[in-house]
Structure formats: C-alpha cells, structure tokens
Design a protein around this motif. Sequence first.
Motif, short mmCIF file in Angstrom:
data_model
loop_
_atom_site.label_atom_id
_atom_site.label_comp_id
_atom_site.label_asym_id
_atom_site.label_seq_id
_atom_site.Cartn_x
_atom_site.Cartn_y
_atom_site.Cartn_z
N THR A 59 11.93 8.93 -12.39
CA THR A 59 11.24 9.99 -11.64
C THR A 59 9.89 9.48 -11.16
N GLU A 60 9.64 9.57 -9.87
CA GLU A 60 8.39 9.09 -9.28
C GLU A 60 7.36 10.21 -9.22
N ASP A 61 6.17 9.94 -9.72
CA ASP A 61 5.10 10.94 -9.77
C ASP A 61 4.26 10.85 -8.49
N THR A 62 4.77 11.44 -7.42
CA THR A 62 4.07 11.36 -6.13
C THR A 62 2.84 12.27 -6.10
N HIS A 183 -1.37 1.80 -13.75
CA HIS A 183 -0.07 2.48 -13.78
C HIS A 183 -0.07 3.51 -14.90
N THR A 288 8.56 9.41 -16.32
CA THR A 288 8.00 9.72 -15.00
C THR A 288 6.87 8.73 -14.79
N THR A 289 6.89 8.00 -13.68
CA THR A 289 5.90 6.94 -13.48
C THR A 289 5.26 7.05 -12.10
N ASP A 290 4.20 6.27 -11.93
CA ASP A 290 3.57 6.16 -10.62
C ASP A 290 4.51 5.39 -9.69
N PRO A 291 4.33 5.47 -8.38
CA PRO A 291 5.22 4.79 -7.43
C PRO A 291 5.36 3.30 -7.67
N ALA A 294 8.04 2.99 -10.31
CA ALA A 294 9.20 3.89 -10.19
C ALA A 294 10.42 3.19 -9.60
N SER A 295 10.74 2.03 -10.13
CA SER A 295 11.95 1.31 -9.72
C SER A 295 12.34 0.39 -10.86
#
Length: 432
Positions: A59-62, A183, A288-291, A294-295
């Motif tokens: 999950t990306e934390d936009t 991050h 849930t991570t920063d962009p 997020a991969s």
Amino acid sequence: MTGSAGIPGATGGAAGAGRPPRTRRRRLLRWIGLGLALLVLAGAASGWWLYNKLDGNITEDTSAAAELGRYERDRPAHLASGSQNILLIGSDSRSGKDNAPYGQDEGTERSDTTILLHLPEDRRSATAVSIPRDLMTEVPPCLKADGSRTGDRFAQFNWAFQWGGAACTIRTVEKLTGIRVDHHMVIDFGGFKKMVDAIGGVEICLKEPVNDSEAKLRLAAGRQTLQGEQSLGFVRARYSLGNGSDTERMERQQQFLGSLVKKVKSNGVLLNPARLYPLLDAATSSVTTDPGLASLRGLYELVRGMRDIPTDQVKFLTVPRRPYSADPNRDELAEPDAARLFQQLRTDQPVTVAPPEAVTTPTSAPSATPAPTSSGAASATPSATPPPALTPEPTDGTEPAATAGTATGGTVTPPVPVPTFTGTTAENADCR
C-alpha cells in the motif's frame, strides 16, 4: 513404406525407423529443446505472476507524501550522502478483522511503537532507536483526516500519529532530532502477527511465567518459541512483566526484534523458498510505505543493503530520556546525551551500545552540534561547537578506538571516544 510422422527415436516399424541415426538424434534434440523452452516459459510466467502479486500487495502512502511535500522547506537537510533513515511505525489501529480482537474501532489510531532505523553509507551496521510514546515534545501543525489542521502543540509523542498519521509523526521526529527521514513503513497488529507466523515464530526466554489478560498472553517460564498471536502480546504487555514501565516494554521489544533479525538472517528462512515466500507475502501485504519503498524492487534494494550486516552490528537503543519534570508518568529528553545521539546519526558517525552497567556518563565527551532549523540557524542545544571527527567503528566485535590526539600550536588535544549508549545488539538477543 514409412509414414511422414512419428515419434522420434521409435523402432520396430514405427514411422521414422528407416531414417539414419543422425537424423533421429537431431529430431530428439529438437523435442528436448522445445520441452526445455516450454519449462522456461512456464517458470518465467509463474515468476512474473508471483512478482506482480507481491508488488501489488504493498500500500502506497500518497497522502503522507503530499503533506511532506507541502512542508519541504521546513524539513531538515540530509547531511550524510548514502546513509538512510527509515521510520518504522507500529499502529494500534483496531480496524479490520485482524485488529478487531484488541479493542473497539473508534476511528482513531496512535503509534504504539516508533523506531528510527539508521543505515550508514557503508551498510556495515544498523542502529534502531526507539522513541517513547509518552515522550513530551513539540508537535508541528498537521493535516487531520477530516481536512482540518492542528496548530503547534506540546504533547505526548504518540498523539502525532492520531492527529495527522505518518506525515505528522515524521515531521515531529524531524523537529525533535534534526534528522531527515528518507522513508517510512507503517504496520498494524495483524501484519505483525502474519510476519512472525511466516518465519515459524521467534524464540524468547522468560524468567517467570506470564499471565496478562489485557495483552491476551499466558506463557510459562523458560525458553520457548512464540507464534504471531503470542508475540504480539509479548511486545505489547506492560503491566504483567517487570516493573510495568514503558521503558522495560521497549527493552523487551528490542530483545524480541533482535531475535527476529537472527531468525530471518538464518538459512532456515532466506534460503528456504517455502518460508521465504510466505514472509514476503506477509510483509508486502502488511505494510503501508512511502512511494519510494512501495514496490517489491524498492523493498528488495533496502533488504539487500542490510543482508550482510553482522548481528553484532545491528544495534538497539532508546532515545536518552528521563521522567518529565511536570509529570513523572511522562518522559522528556535527557540532555546532552540525546543531542549527542542525534548528532551522531545526523552526520552518519558511529554509535556504540552496551548494557547499563557498562555505560558511564560521557561528561567529558564533546557537546553535540545543534540541529539546524529551517532557516539554517542553530537551535538551542548544549554547545554550538561541533565535535572533532570520529574514527570509523570496528566491525570485528572489539571496543571502538578513540581518535588520535592532535597537536595544534604545541598543544595536544585529548582523543575523542565514540559515544556509547545503553542498548543491546541482535547478537545478544539469545536466550541466556
């Protein structure tokens, strides 16, 4: 008369029996090559499917990225090229079926555990610094879930996450330490349990039995392996273990994480696909991570940089603190030790840890350089004089050497020791 088709290599009147041996061998090799090509394609397709599944779990934390971008000018500069600072946040959210057993979902969550992980440029060590949830600190203006904004507040550290999520917590940490957070990762109760279960549990030792109904934990004394549910209770329990303080709870968390690191680095996990895939699946679906992370590639690059760090160089400690003067049930930073720790991390200088009985108060050590503010001016700290350069910390388990004295105008300055703080390492996380 021979048929025009047949199974290569067949004899006794089958089609192709009259062909020369060389022709039959060529056809057999073509069939083998085709079979191998199909196996490779099938393996590649399977690998691509698994990669995309794991990659899509994250999950990306936009929203946090957007909020941090809004305050970019206020954030501290990154002073050490090549090093990384990652904020690990354990959320106490009760939302979702995996978290519901731990209380009613009230639509809010706080940071149950927060750890600042520093990875130096040479990737020969890792330093994990626990930040007490009851630490009294300045919380900057933050964006709330309903779209409104808070003002500057002096409050408990873990309120930052409730008011403004990861972005607010990151900005609070940066204001507190002067360290740029590169991050972040957020994990909830359910995700923590899944990852522990995926590696087959973590071994701990208890001097006395535990019976804590609030933490849903009942354990016998002695050596044992905790699965996910038990592990969560162990790291969260407070009143049934030791003196009931949050300080002791953080020390227990650090010991547990040390044991977890040793388990993950062992051949039983990293070299066993049957255990590695469940761990990757649990980890990617739980964070849930920063962009930037997020991969699967982003997480892999992070782990790859840490995989060769020896366990005696994976260090755990807590921010130097003492009881808050206005309320002994809360904490405040203990100076100048806290400023000295932040200075070492900020400039990617070595830090050593030792048991409490082996740590002496570094009264003769140089005062830390104050954290820069957004305007570039120095904030109020013990001294504005930066400490002399420190020698790299050895990685062979020996005591760190002090820097050599220097001579200036006939005067020799004394050597500067590497600061030592109360803490432990993953190597010392064994049952004893």
